[in-house]
Scaffold this active site. Sequence first.
Site, PDB file in Angstrom:
ATOM      1  N   LYS A   1       0.855  -1.187   0.000  1.00  0.00           N
ATOM      2  CA  LYS A   1       0.000   0.000   0.000  1.00  0.00           C
ATOM      3  C   LYS A   1       0.887   1.232   0.000  1.00  0.00           C
ATOM      4  O   LYS A   1       1.808   1.344   0.823  1.00  0.00           O
ATOM      5  CB  LYS A   1      -0.817   0.005   1.296  1.00  0.00           C
TER       6      LYS A   1
HETATM    7  O1  G3P Z   1      -7.699   0.512   5.247  1.00  0.00           O
HETATM    8  C1  G3P Z   1      -7.850   1.839   5.300  1.00  0.00           C
HETATM    9  C2  G3P Z   1      -9.207   2.403   5.599  1.00  0.00           C
HETATM   10  O2  G3P Z   1     -10.192   1.472   5.491  1.00  0.00           O
HETATM   11  C3  G3P Z   1      -9.239   3.262   6.819  1.00  0.00           C
HETATM   12  O3  G3P Z   1     -10.489   3.369   7.411  1.00  0.00           O
HETATM   13  O4  G3P Z   1     -11.908   3.864   9.322  1.00  0.00           O
HETATM   14  O5  G3P Z   1      -9.536   4.653   9.363  1.00  0.00           O
HETATM   15  O6  G3P Z   1     -11.202   5.728   7.854  1.00  0.00           O
HETATM   16  P1  G3P Z   1     -10.792   4.470   8.544  1.00  0.00           P
END
Ligand code: G3P
Length: 220
Positions: A83
Amino acid sequence: MKLFIDTANIDHIKEMNALGIISGVTTNPSLCSKEGKDFKSSIAEIASIVNGPISAEAVSTTRDGIIQEARELSQIASNIVVKIPIMEEGLAATKVLSAEGIKINMTLVFSANQALLAAQVGAAYVSPFIGRLDDIGHDGIAELDKIVTIYDIYDIKTEIISASIRHPLHVIQSAQVGADIATIPYNILKQMLKHPLTDIGIERFLEDWKKLQETASPIK
Ligand code: G3P
């Protein structure tokens, strides 16, 4: 639409993998830090559990640093996807790494323009963050929809991972607009399964079955 789990928690990954509903895992530095375990060995363990793409994030901020880190991460297992945040250094690194056959998941994507750039450098995946857009009063699903439409028009092969999913409705909406993948936190995967009528239905079937066992005369 394929479902990935968005976590670095080994127990949660094992549980969902055993159900047969996930075909990949995404992690990020925040999710890994929450588990408090050695990063590389956790990624190696996850990659041995799930037979599908496992995203591990590079944290370097220079082009050469990202390239070196990505090469090292990709050595952990054959199903590792690196990533990389969408920024100038990330794009330049992705161009080099994609040409080497290393699969990149371009992350922290918040616009269709960024998704177009990710496709130019050969990213295997692009991760638009739906929930974080909603958090600031934008429409995450509408942005995802734009990306799907543009990728479809130009037959772009980069797979779209709907990320930063906040609730089960986000999953349905991601599927409706045509995301290739949704990466979903553990608690939301659990919520997707639940329906009160299913619970009531199971209970009623079991009660009625029990009644039949008590009243039916044995077959002679
Ligand atoms: O994997 C990255 C993404 O899904 C992050 O999610 O909940 O931190 O906005 P969040």
